[in-house]
Design a protein around this motif. Structure first.
Motif, PDB file in Angstrom:
ATOM      1  N   LEU A 100      -3.184 -14.313 -20.744  1.00 32.75           N
ATOM      2  CA  LEU A 100      -2.458 -13.621 -19.690  1.00 32.75           C
ATOM      3  C   LEU A 100      -3.369 -12.653 -18.955  1.00 32.75           C
ATOM      4  CD1 LEU A 100       0.577 -14.141 -19.271  1.00 32.75           C
ATOM      5  CD2 LEU A 100       1.017 -11.981 -20.429  1.00 32.75           C
ATOM      6  N   LYS A 101      -3.299 -12.673 -17.620  1.00 31.43           N
ATOM      7  CA  LYS A 101      -4.080 -11.771 -16.776  1.00 31.43           C
ATOM      8  C   LYS A 101      -3.164 -10.676 -16.249  1.00 31.43           C
ATOM      9  CE  LYS A 101      -6.976 -10.227 -13.545  1.00 31.43           C
ATOM     10  NZ  LYS A 101      -8.217  -9.490 -13.828  1.00 31.43           N
ATOM     11  N   PRO A 102      -3.410  -9.392 -16.589  1.00 30.49           N
ATOM     12  CA  PRO A 102      -2.589  -8.312 -16.032  1.00 30.49           C
ATOM     13  C   PRO A 102      -2.891  -8.113 -14.551  1.00 30.49           C
ATOM     14  CG  PRO A 102      -4.369  -7.408 -17.373  1.00 30.49           C
ATOM     15  CD  PRO A 102      -4.430  -8.891 -17.528  1.00 30.49           C
ATOM     16  N   VAL A 103      -1.843  -7.966 -13.752  1.00 32.77           N
ATOM     17  CA  VAL A 103      -1.989  -7.757 -12.307  1.00 32.77           C
ATOM     18  C   VAL A 103      -1.220  -6.500 -11.933  1.00 32.77           C
ATOM     19  CG1 VAL A 103      -1.503  -8.677 -10.020  1.00 32.77           C
ATOM     20  CG2 VAL A 103      -2.221 -10.217 -11.847  1.00 32.77           C
ATOM     21  N   ALA A 104      -1.902  -5.547 -11.318  1.00 31.34           N
ATOM     22  CA  ALA A 104      -1.262  -4.287 -10.938  1.00 31.34           C
ATOM     23  C   ALA A 104      -0.388  -4.488  -9.702  1.00 31.34           C
ATOM     24  CB  ALA A 104      -2.325  -3.231 -10.668  1.00 31.34           C
ATOM     25  N   PHE A 105       0.885  -4.128  -9.833  1.00 23.98           N
ATOM     26  CA  PHE A 105       1.808  -4.129  -8.691  1.00 23.98           C
ATOM     27  C   PHE A 105       2.091  -2.663  -8.413  1.00 23.98           C
ATOM     28  CE2 PHE A 105       6.345  -5.141  -7.172  1.00 23.98           C
ATOM     29  CZ  PHE A 105       5.916  -5.347  -5.876  1.00 23.98           C
ATOM     30  N   SER A 106       1.219  -2.060  -7.610  1.00 23.62           N
ATOM     31  CA  SER A 106       1.187  -0.600  -7.524  1.00 23.62           C
ATOM     32  C   SER A 106       1.346  -0.117  -6.091  1.00 23.62           C
ATOM     33  CB  SER A 106      -0.140  -0.087  -8.091  1.00 23.62           C
ATOM     34  OG  SER A 106      -1.215  -0.567  -7.303  1.00 23.62           O
ATOM     35  N   SER A 107       1.188   1.186  -5.927  1.00 28.27           N
ATOM     36  CA  SER A 107       1.389   1.819  -4.622  1.00 28.27           C
ATOM     37  C   SER A 107       0.323   1.427  -3.608  1.00 28.27           C
ATOM     38  CB  SER A 107       1.418   3.346  -4.781  1.00 28.27           C
ATOM     39  OG  SER A 107       0.254   3.800  -5.419  1.00 28.27           O
ATOM     40  N   ARG A 108      -0.746   0.760  -4.028  1.00 28.68           N
ATOM     41  CA  ARG A 108      -1.744   0.336  -3.040  1.00 28.68           C
ATOM     42  C   ARG A 108      -1.186  -0.717  -2.101  1.00 28.68           C
ATOM     43  NH1 ARG A 108      -5.402  -4.171  -5.138  1.00 28.68           N
ATOM     44  NH2 ARG A 108      -4.389  -4.935  -7.023  1.00 28.68           N
ATOM     45  N   HIS A 109      -0.068  -1.331  -2.482  1.00 25.77           N
ATOM     46  CA  HIS A 109       0.583  -2.311  -1.612  1.00 25.77           C
ATOM     47  C   HIS A 109       1.749  -1.704  -0.827  1.00 25.77           C
ATOM     48  CE1 HIS A 109      -1.796  -5.516  -3.207  1.00 25.77           C
ATOM     49  NE2 HIS A 109      -1.290  -5.430  -4.413  1.00 25.77           N
ATOM     50  N   TYR A 110       1.917  -0.380  -0.907  1.00 21.23           N
ATOM     51  CA  TYR A 110       3.073   0.244  -0.252  1.00 21.23           C
ATOM     52  C   TYR A 110       2.632   1.406   0.622  1.00 21.23           C
ATOM     53  CZ  TYR A 110       7.951   1.573   0.385  1.00 21.23           C
ATOM     54  OH  TYR A 110       9.183   1.832   0.936  1.00 21.23           O
ATOM     55  N   ASP A 111       3.117   1.415   1.863  1.00 23.36           N
ATOM     56  CA  ASP A 111       2.816   2.491   2.808  1.00 23.36           C
ATOM     57  C   ASP A 111       3.979   3.481   2.779  1.00 23.36           C
ATOM     58  OD1 ASP A 111       2.593   4.127   5.086  1.00 23.36           O
ATOM     59  OD2 ASP A 111       1.531   2.568   6.209  1.00 23.36           O
ATOM     60  N   PHE A 112       3.776   4.612   2.142  1.00 26.95           N
ATOM     61  CA  PHE A 112       4.858   5.586   1.980  1.00 26.95           C
ATOM     62  C   PHE A 112       5.231   6.235   3.308  1.00 26.95           C
ATOM     63  CE2 PHE A 112       3.287   5.127  -2.309  1.00 26.95           C
ATOM     64  CZ  PHE A 112       4.443   5.166  -3.066  1.00 26.95           C
ATOM     65  N   LYS A 113       4.261   6.386   4.215  1.00 31.52           N
ATOM     66  CA  LYS A 113       4.570   6.997   5.512  1.00 31.52           C
ATOM     67  C   LYS A 113       5.538   6.136   6.315  1.00 31.52           C
ATOM     68  CE  LYS A 113       0.535   9.907   6.394  1.00 31.52           C
ATOM     69  NZ  LYS A 113      -0.607  10.173   7.325  1.00 31.52           N
ATOM     70  N   ARG A 114       5.292   4.829   6.313  1.00 31.11           N
ATOM     71  CA  ARG A 114       6.134   3.918   7.089  1.00 31.11           C
ATOM     72  C   ARG A 114       7.246   3.284   6.261  1.00 31.11           C
ATOM     73  NH1 ARG A 114       2.168  -0.224   9.863  1.00 31.11           N
ATOM     74  NH2 ARG A 114       1.068  -0.021   7.857  1.00 31.11           N
ATOM     75  N   GLY A 115       7.211   3.515   4.933  1.00 34.10           N
ATOM     76  CA  GLY A 115       8.240   2.966   4.062  1.00 34.10           C
ATOM     77  C   GLY A 115       8.285   1.452   4.071  1.00 34.10           C
ATOM     78  N   ARG A 116       7.110   0.815   3.915  1.00 26.07           N
ATOM     79  CA  ARG A 116       7.054  -0.642   3.971  1.00 26.07           C
ATOM     80  C   ARG A 116       5.906  -1.168   3.130  1.00 26.07           C
ATOM     81  NH1 ARG A 116       4.829  -2.115   9.964  1.00 26.07           N
ATOM     82  NH2 ARG A 116       4.303  -4.056   8.913  1.00 26.07           N
TER      83      ARG A 116
END
Length: 240
Positions: A100-116
């Motif tokens: 199994l390969k762990p994959v980070a699903f983190s805030s680097r994929h989310y723009d908090f300023k634009r909420g998207r």
């Protein structure tokens, strides 16, 4: 996961790889004591000799705070796109068997300023090439690109249609639009340009490959081979 009788859903990457992604819902709390949630899955490299990558998607507490729920209707699309981006960035190795390969699903994929969600904005040229590959692989691998589980659960989503069987590929898929940071209508507009060039025939939001597109198999399959070779070289170098 795809059930018996359902059409295969092909997720094409910007590097030209055709993938199928199976996710073992639901997310569950990590048993290691860490503050994150885990979703197991498997990414299969289609048109290959059984190459795949088992993955564990690790959703961070920061992202958990901004999503409405951990149900597929709210997070399936960004999970799929996070996995595609890991493949784009050559972080995932495809093997015939593997751990199994762990994959980070983190805030680097989310723009908090634009909420998207953000996965990198593609140019119109890149979108056109992506759509050519999507229609080619969807046709070759006999996918009629039905709405994903996420879209079927949303009000007003297009339902699978028996008349859509065959080689029709859904161009206006919101998951692809999110991956490319565009709008579904813009993807359909660009597909219209491909239709003007005689590469596809459009039927509302769905495209049918023409012989002119399918005759370019060497280009699409060559791009796939090059992307796989680049992945293999990168991981071979890391292993030393």
């Amino acid at each position: 996961m795809t059930q018996a009788g359902e059409a295969k859903q092909i997720w094409v990457t910007l590097s030209g790889l055709p993938l199928t992604i199976s996710l073992e819902w639901p997310f569950h709390r990590s048993t290691s004591g860490a503050d994150f949630w885990v979703l197991h899955g498997d990414i299969r490299l289609e048109n290959s000799d059984g190459l795949h990558a088992p993955v564990a998607v690790n959703l961070s507490a920061t992202v958990r705070e901004v999503v409405a729920s951990l149900e597929p209707v709210d997070v399936e699309a960004p999970v799929i796109n996070a996995l595609r981006k890991e493949v784009d960035h050559r972080q995932i190795e495809f093997v015939k068997s593997g751990k199994l390969k762990p994959v980070a699903f983190s805030s680097r994929h989310y723009d908090f300023k634009r909420g998207r969600w953000v996965f990198g904005k593609a140019t119109d040229e890149a979108i056109a090439e992506f759509l050519e590959r999507k229609v080619y692989w969807g046709t070759k691998l006999k996918s009629n690109s039905p709405p994903s589980r996420t879209e079927r659960e949303k009000d007003g989503a297009p339902a699978p249609d028996a008349a859509s069987a065959g080689d029709r590929v859904w161009i206006g898929d919101p998951t692809d639009a999110q991956y490319l940071e565009g709008a579904p209508a813009h993807l359909v507009e660009i597909a219209g340009r491909l239709a003007s060039d005689g590469l596809v025939r459009m039927e509302r939001e769905r495209a049918v490959a023409t012989d002119k597109l399918m005759e370019q198999a060497d280009r699409f399959e060559g791009a796939m081979r090059e992307a796989v070779e680049t992945l293999e070289k990168k991981h071979a170098f890391e292993r030393g």
